[in-house]
Design an enzyme around this catalytic site. Structure first.
Site, short mmCIF file in Angstrom:
data_model
loop_
_atom_site.label_atom_id
_atom_site.label_comp_id
_atom_site.label_asym_id
_atom_site.label_seq_id
_atom_site.Cartn_x
_atom_site.Cartn_y
_atom_site.Cartn_z
N CYS A 79 50.87 -10.69 92.14
CA CYS A 79 51.88 -9.46 92.33
C CYS A 79 51.09 -8.34 92.54
O CYS A 79 50.92 -8.10 93.67
CB CYS A 79 52.05 -9.36 90.68
SG CYS A 79 54.05 -8.40 90.14
N HIS A 167 54.76 -14.29 89.51
CA HIS A 167 54.07 -15.06 88.88
C HIS A 167 54.20 -16.25 88.18
O HIS A 167 55.27 -16.97 87.87
CB HIS A 167 54.13 -14.49 87.24
CG HIS A 167 53.98 -12.74 87.43
ND1 HIS A 167 52.55 -12.55 87.18
CD2 HIS A 167 55.01 -11.59 87.33
CE1 HIS A 167 52.95 -10.41 86.48
NE2 HIS A 167 53.81 -10.84 87.52
N GLU A 169 52.03 -18.49 86.20
CA GLU A 169 51.58 -18.81 85.58
C GLU A 169 53.06 -18.68 84.05
O GLU A 169 52.20 -19.12 82.87
CB GLU A 169 50.41 -17.38 84.36
CG GLU A 169 50.94 -15.65 84.50
CD GLU A 169 51.36 -15.85 85.10
OE1 GLU A 169 50.71 -13.95 85.30
OE2 GLU A 169 51.36 -15.70 86.82
#
Length: 509
Positions: A79, A167, A169
Site C-alpha cells: 500500500c 493488503h 494480511e
C-alpha cells in the site's frame, strides 16, 4: 534466532496483522518504526514495508532511504510502501476517482512472476487507499491490475523488490497468505522453522547463557504471561528463580489465595505479599487513568523492591512483557501518539538496581499460549482471560475506593462464573465487569433506588491488537444481569459494551 523478517512500520493500523500472518507461516519477524531502523544482521532474510495513514504527497509524509536495504534484501512494499517506492523513483501517485476501499478482484496478473505463483486471475483482494499509482518508471513491470486500478502490483525488473497496492494480511484477501508465502519462502528463502518448540529450546539456552548462576525475581500474577515466563526461567535456572505474588487489593475475587494454591505443584519458589492497604491508600482521590496507572506502577515497584531485598544477592528482575505491550507503547512518529502506558514497559527507577530480563517480549498473546502448551502448563492457567496489570483500578472509572472494589469483585465473579457454567468462557478472549461513574434511578420492591451501574465487556480477539465485541446470547446476558442486581448490594443496572477495537480499546482506561 536463525532467521527473521523486518517489518518497517509507517503507521498503518494493519502493521501488527502483517506480523501475525508472517508468524503463522512459522517465520519470525520484528516490527520497527520507519524512523528507527536497527542495524541489520546476518539473520535478516527480507523486509516488508507497511501501509500508512499518510499520503506520499504530503510534506510530512514518512520517508526513509531504502538504497542500502534494496541492494541487500528482498522487499515487499504494501500500500503506502508501494506508493512510496514508485514516488521516489519518478513514478506518479495521485488522488483520483480510481481510489478503492474494500473488496476488489485481480483481473490481470502475471503468474510467471514468483510473487503470484499459484494465484489465479480473479483472486479477491482488499484495498484501502485514497491515492493511486498512475504511472511507473520503465524499470517497473506491472504484474497485477484490477478493473479500476492499473498498478495493483509491480516488480522492479532485475531486483527482488516487489510492491502491492492491496493488503494481503487481511482475511478478505483470499490468497493473501499464499502471496506472503511466495515472498517469504520462495523469494526470501525462509525455512519456516520458527515453532513453539524451537522458541522454547532457543530461549532456555539464551536464558542460561545470559543469567548464569545469577538470582532472578519475578512478579507472578497468575495469568498466562507471567506463568509461561516463570516456567521458562525455572527450566533455565531452577531454584535461582524467586517468584513473588503481590496482592494489590485490585485482584479478582479470592484470586490471591487461588493463585498461591495453583502454583504449589509447579515446583516454583513463590511467596505472597499482602499490600492491599498500601495500594488503595495511594489511589485515594485519583481519577485520571494515567495517574492511577503510574501510582500503581510506583507502589508495585516499591513493594516488589522491598520483597526482592529479602532475596540475597538478586541481580535480575524478570517480567512477562509481551510484544503488544511494546508495540502499543511506541509511537511511529514519536512519543506523542502513545495509546497508553504499560506497566511492564519503560524501564526501572534508578533506585532499583536490577537488570531486566523479558523472555516473552517477542511473542503475541496466542503465541504465549502455544508455548505454554508445549511446556505442559495446565489449561486452566493457559485459558485464563487476560487481566490488566493495574487490575480493577482501571475497571473502576474515576476514583477507587475499597467499597467500589468489593462491589466490582462480586459483580465480576458472578459474570465470569456464569460464562463458565454456560460453556462460553473459552469462546471469549477477554471478559470483565466495569464499574461506571454514574448512578441511575431504579425500583426494588416498592422503593426507589439510586445506585451504581455495571457494564459488562466481552471481546473476541487473537492477540489483543484488534478485537470485536462478543454476541453473547440474550438469555445468558439476562441471567448475568439478574444475578448481579439481586446479589450485589449497590447495583441496580447492568449494561453491555458493543464497541470494537479499534476505535475503542478493550479496557475502558
Amino acid at each position: 534466532m536463525a532467521e527473521k523478517i523486518i517489518i518497517l512500520d509507517f503507521g498503518s493500523q494493519f502493521t501488527q496483522l502483517i506480523a501475525r500472518r508472517v508468524r503463522e507461516l512459522n517465520i519470525y519477524c520484528e516490527i520497527y518504526p520507519f524512523n528507527n531502523i536497527p542495524q541489520f544482521d546476518g539473520e535478516v532474510k527480507g523486509v516488508i514495508l507497511s501501509g500508512s495513514p499518510y499520503s506520499v504527497r504530503q510534506e510530512d509524509a514518512p520517508q526513509v532511504d531504502l538504497t542500502e536495504i534494496q541492494n541487500k534484501y528482498p522487499i515487499l512494499a504494501v500500500c503506502y510502501g508501494a506508493q512510496y517506492i514508485a514516488h521516489i523513483n519518478g513514478g506518479s501517485v495521485e488522488a483520483s476517482n480510481t481510489r478503492e476501499y474494500g473488496r476488489a478482484n485481480l483481473q490481470t496478473l502475471n503468474n510467471s512472476n514468483p510473487l503470484f505463483k499459484g494465484i489465479a486471475v480473479g483472486s479477491q483482494v482488499w484495498m484501502s487507499h485514497g491515492d493511486t499509482i498512475t504511472s511507473v518508471p520503465e524499470s517497473f513491470e506491472i504484474i497485477a491490475s484490477t478493473d479500476h486500478v492499473k498498478v495493483a502490483a509491480y516488480h522492479i525488473k532485475d531486483t527482488n523488490t516487489f510492491a502491492i497496492q492491496f493488503h494481503p494480511e487481511v482475511t478478505h484477501s483470499i490468497d493473501g497468505k499464499k502471496l506472503l508465502e511466495n515472498f517469504l519462502v520462495g523469494i526470501c528463502g525462509c525455512s519456516q522453522d520458527w515453532t513453539p518448540d524451537s522458541f522454547i529450546e532457543s530461549t532456555i539456552n539464551s536464558l542460561r547463557n545470559k543469567l548464569g548462576n545469577d538470582k532472578v525475581v519475578l512478579g507472578l500474577s497468575g495469568g498466562v504471561d507471567s506463568s509461561v515466563a516463570a516456567i521458562l526461567l525455572h527450566k533455565a535456572i531452577g531454584t535461582n528463580l524467586h517468584c513473588i505474588f503481590v496482592d494489590n487489593g485490585l485482584l479478582r475475587k479470592d484470586e490471591f489465595a487461588q493463585v498461591l494454591e495453583q502454583y504449589k505443584h509447579m515446583g516454583l519458589n513463590i511467596r505472597g505479599v499482602d499490600a492491599k492497604d498500601r495500594f488503595l491508600s495511594q489511589l485515594a482521590g485519583l481519577k485520571d487513568p494515567e495517574l492511577k496507572r503510574k501510582a500503581i506502577g510506583r507502589v508495585f515497584i516499591e513493594v516488589f523492591d522491598d520483597a526482592a531485598h529479602e532475596v540475597k544477592d538478586v541481580v535480575w528482575l524478570a517480567q512477562g512483557t509481551i510484544y503488544p505491550d511494546i508495540i502499543e507503547s511506541i509511537s511511529v512518529k514519536g512519543p506523542s501518539a502513545t495509546i497508553k502506558s504499560h506497566h511492564n514497559v519503560g524501564g526501572l527507577p534508578d533506585f532499583m538496581k536490577l537488570k531486566v530480563v523479558e523472555p516473552l517480549n517477542t511473542l503475541f498473546k496466542d503465541e504465549v499460549r502455544k508455548v505454554g502448551k508445549s511446556l505442559g502448563i495446565e489449561d486452566f492457567i493457559l485459558s485464563r482471560h487476560p487481566f490488566p496489570g493495574p487490575g480493577l483500578a482501571i475497571r473502576i472509572l474515576g476514583d477507587v475506593t475499597p467499597e467500589k472494589v468489593d462491589i466490582l469483585q462480586q459483580a465480576d465473579a458472578i459474570y465470569i462464573n456464569i460464562l463458565k457454567e454456560e460453556g462460553l468462557y473459552d469462546k471469549v478472549w477477554q471478559a470483565g465487569a466495569i464499574f461506571l461513574p454514574v448512578q441511575s434511578v431504579g425500583v426494588m420492591g416498592d422503593e426507589r433506588t439510586y445506585e451504581n451501574v455495571i457494564c459488562l465487556r466481552a471481546v473476541e480477539s487473537v492477540d489483543g491488537m484488534t478485537a470485536d465485541w462478543c454476541h453473547l446470547p440474550y438469555p445468558v446476558l439476562a441471567r448475568i444481569s439478574n444475578e448481579i442486581i439481586n446479589k450485589v448490594k449497590g447495583i441496580n443496572r447492568v449494561v453491555y459494551d458493543i464497541s470494537s477495537k479499534p476505535p475503542a480499546t478493550i479496557e475502558w482506561e
